[in-house]
Design a protein around this motif. Sequence first.
Motif, PDB file in Angstrom:
ATOM      1  N   LYS A 259       0.844  -1.194   0.000  1.00 14.51           N
ATOM      2  CA  LYS A 259       0.000   0.000   0.000  1.00 14.51           C
ATOM      3  C   LYS A 259       0.884   1.250   0.000  1.00 14.51           C
ATOM      4  CE  LYS A 259      -3.666   2.302   2.633  1.00 14.51           C
ATOM      5  NZ  LYS A 259      -4.482   2.264   3.879  1.00 14.51           N
ATOM      6  N   TRP A 260       1.976   1.192   0.759  1.00 15.43           N
ATOM      7  CA  TRP A 260       2.927   2.310   0.803  1.00 15.43           C
ATOM      8  C   TRP A 260       3.560   2.528  -0.566  1.00 15.43           C
ATOM      9  CZ3 TRP A 260       4.629   6.051   4.174  1.00 15.43           C
ATOM     10  CH2 TRP A 260       5.834   6.694   3.848  1.00 15.43           C
ATOM     11  N   ASP A 261       4.014   1.458  -1.174  1.00 23.55           N
ATOM     12  CA  ASP A 261       4.715   1.560  -2.458  1.00 23.55           C
ATOM     13  C   ASP A 261       3.833   2.134  -3.553  1.00 23.55           C
ATOM     14  OD1 ASP A 261       6.984   0.495  -1.299  1.00 23.55           O
ATOM     15  OD2 ASP A 261       6.587  -1.558  -1.955  1.00 23.55           O
ATOM     16  N   HIS A 262       2.538   1.865  -3.494  1.00 20.56           N
ATOM     17  CA  HIS A 262       1.633   2.324  -4.547  1.00 20.56           C
ATOM     18  C   HIS A 262       0.860   3.584  -4.157  1.00 20.56           C
ATOM     19  CE1 HIS A 262       2.258  -1.944  -5.726  1.00 20.56           C
ATOM     20  NE2 HIS A 262       2.217  -1.426  -6.944  1.00 20.56           N
ATOM     21  N   GLY A 263       1.075   4.045  -2.922  1.00 26.45           N
ATOM     22  CA  GLY A 263       0.307   5.194  -2.447  1.00 26.45           C
ATOM     23  C   GLY A 263       0.896   6.520  -2.927  1.00 26.45           C
ATOM     24  N   ASN A 264       0.025   7.523  -3.082  1.00 30.35           N
ATOM     25  CA  ASN A 264       0.513   8.871  -3.396  1.00 30.35           C
ATOM     26  C   ASN A 264       0.945   9.556  -2.099  1.00 30.35           C
ATOM     27  OD1 ASN A 264      -1.835   9.844  -2.123  1.00 30.35           O
ATOM     28  ND2 ASN A 264      -2.968   9.857  -4.059  1.00 30.35           N
ATOM     29  N   LYS A 265       1.414  10.791  -2.200  1.00 28.35           N
ATOM     30  CA  LYS A 265       1.957  11.458  -1.021  1.00 28.35           C
ATOM     31  C   LYS A 265       0.898  11.681   0.061  1.00 28.35           C
ATOM     32  CE  LYS A 265       1.620  16.062  -3.161  1.00 28.35           C
ATOM     33  NZ  LYS A 265       2.407  17.248  -3.596  1.00 28.35           N
TER      34      LYS A 265
END
Length: 413
Positions: free
Chosen positions: A20-26
């Motif tokens: 989720k972190w790797d694909h999340g926006n800022k």
Amino acid sequence: MSAILEQQADITKVLSFLQKWDHGNKLERSRMLNTFLCQNTGKTCLELELEFAQVASLFLARLTTWMRLTYMFGTYLGLQLKAIRVFLSASSSHRYIIEFLEDGGVLTLLEILDQTQTKEEAKTEALRLLQTVSNAGHKHKELICEMHGVRVITECLAKSKIDETQDTAQALLESLAHGNPKYLNQVYQGLIALMPCTVPKAQQLVLQTLCIVQSKVRTAHPSIVEPLLNMLRSLRLDVQNEAIKLILDLREHEVKPALLHGLVALLRPAKERPQQDQLLEDPEAIKMAKSFPVFVQQAAAAKAIRLLAQSSQELSQELLSLRVVHHLLYAMGNQEHADAQIQASLALEHFVRTHPIIEEHVQRGMGSALFAAFMDKAEALHMNMDDMQAEVIQSNKVNVSEGQGGSMSSAGH
């Protein structure tokens, strides 16, 4: 079997979190960091490993990488630094610190401090992280210094206007001075270079730290004398007091003669009046006009001289050899600054009472009536002095100096 299933569930949960972190926006990442801080601040290394199924380092690496890639834009920088501090400040966190250093964390933190656009909150957090690294061992202190950290940290302290940032920078410099013999002198020189800064709080912190560092340095560098004497011009009493404390600490060092000569010379300052156009342009100058820095410095010098003379009979004799009595009488005639008169009177009183042989010379320089008032209550003498008496005192030619067998000499008006 249930333990294995539970472990697999934990790993799946962590992997889902990292994905989720790797694909999340800022924005999504900022929400994840806020949740992380709420749930994990104050945890130990063991507790963080349990939370992240023994792979907490994977998240720390992601945090460090994101910070390194985005710090120039300030994207949630303060939040990133707080999250990294959860790892680095955790109990038994040496492993996390090593991983952070290997990922170039120290260099990134110093670059964050060196950026003019970095917000004060982020600078404070970066300083806290560097202090955590510094406190972890002398090799880490050396690494910070090798990367020109002392220069960056001192500049941050000098330029900051926020107390929290200044206090954290000062604590970090003090940390770098402890248990770091290889770079102790670099910290010492960095603090001396910072002394001419114009921010009063920074001046106070620099002087406080110098008092600590000076006790660890075997010799005092000659370059400390001039900026230290200039600190006595400060209109802030706390800065003056710290400067005088450092002067007293330096009385056993090789810079003592230069300090004594400098202090005595300050008793006869060149008058520096603000120009009328400066007063009109600067409202602050109007408020300060009655308390010129040069006269503030004169008063502080007289106070320092008294404390030095009280601390040692030898120093008292050295000051007498510099015609300090003559110069104190001159300062006592300063009708433009009452504190200069008071401090000079108190200093002169010490010399008169501890060296009775000079009494008649001082009486001759002041006149009998004024001398009687002086001996009765030195600190109130300025209230009993008119302009003519002040002029007489300032034009005195009393020359009291150390002679053989303690004899003194003087010349009349």
